[in-house]
Scaffold this active site. Sequence first.
Site, PDB file in Angstrom:
ATOM      1  N   HIS A  27      -7.335  -6.017   0.471  1.00  0.00           N
ATOM      2  CA  HIS A  27      -6.168  -5.201   0.829  1.00  0.00           C
ATOM      3  C   HIS A  27      -5.458  -5.715   2.078  1.00  0.00           C
ATOM      4  CE1 HIS A  27      -4.095  -1.398  -0.001  1.00  0.00           C
ATOM      5  NE2 HIS A  27      -4.058  -1.137   1.288  1.00  0.00           N
ATOM      6  N   SER A  42       0.828  -1.189   0.000  1.00  0.00           N
ATOM      7  CA  SER A  42       0.000   0.000   0.000  1.00  0.00           C
ATOM      8  C   SER A  42       0.876   1.259   0.000  1.00  0.00           C
ATOM      9  CB  SER A  42      -0.973  -0.039   1.192  1.00  0.00           C
ATOM     10  OG  SER A  42      -1.980   0.931   1.054  1.00  0.00           O
ATOM     11  N   ASP A  63      -9.954  -5.587  -3.680  1.00  0.00           N
ATOM     12  CA  ASP A  63      -9.389  -4.581  -2.773  1.00  0.00           C
ATOM     13  C   ASP A  63     -10.336  -3.386  -2.694  1.00  0.00           C
ATOM     14  OD1 ASP A  63      -7.796  -2.405  -1.724  1.00  0.00           O
ATOM     15  OD2 ASP A  63      -5.983  -3.469  -2.338  1.00  0.00           O
TER      16      ASP A  63
END
Length: 283
Positions: A258, A149, A225
């Site tokens: 995610h 991320s 995600d």
Amino acid sequence: MSLNQISEQRCFDGRQLRFKHQSAVLHCEMQFSVYLPPQAASQRVPALYWLSGLTCTDENFASKAGAQRIAAELGLALVIPDTSPRGEGVADDPQGSYDFGLGAGFYVNATEEPYAKHYQMYDYIVQELPALLEAELPLTSLRAISGHSMGGHGALVIGLRNSSRYRSISAFSPICHPSACPWGIKALTGYLGADPNRWQQYDAALLLAQQGSDLPILVDQGLADQFYPEQLRTETLLAAAKRSGAQAEIRLQPGYDHSYYFIASFIEQHLRFHARYLGLLAA
């Protein structure tokens, strides 16, 4: 020794360690984690630097990714820094939001007040931390870099800008084009000012399109995600890789979100990818 060890656990015959030290670059005390595989008891080993995402510390990857088993097999150290400076006097987001300030350093060198004094995470990762660890722990100067991320953004940018310092780059769910997503626009404005031209040096999609990559790249992005595509902008990295002809494998994984469940599912493939370029596995 300038490192103060604060914990140790035996793990797959290696050592999961946590340290703190006074950072000259960040002007505060920092904590970080290191996994030393069993091979490090008798020789120096290469290291994968893992950069974590928003709200994380150095402990998330160490406890959730399940990376130590494969790292032990390969003889690969894992270096896991914190995600921002911390402590008394370190500026935070005035609204206390999760996506700026503490826990959200974005791996840039801030130029705007009140962040410029402490938020020099780019120099900390690229210069200070490797120099310190290679002097005081059994690590070689062979390095790879990865992250998730915000940390995937950091890994891509740092690897692309410092190809002589790393052998390979990978990322999970990276923020690919921070100049054009809400997380990135907020952070880059706060740390670097309102001029978008100053953001480009920290934008992986722009860097890859402009210069290509001297290093092999592996990226995994989950199609379930919750931050894809608005925040992560993976299509811009795909387009940049195609435009530049970079040696980049960018995989879209159906059904994955995610979370660290996603990372745990593919971390072995990423570690083996890096091991090939670090000379730990046959190509």
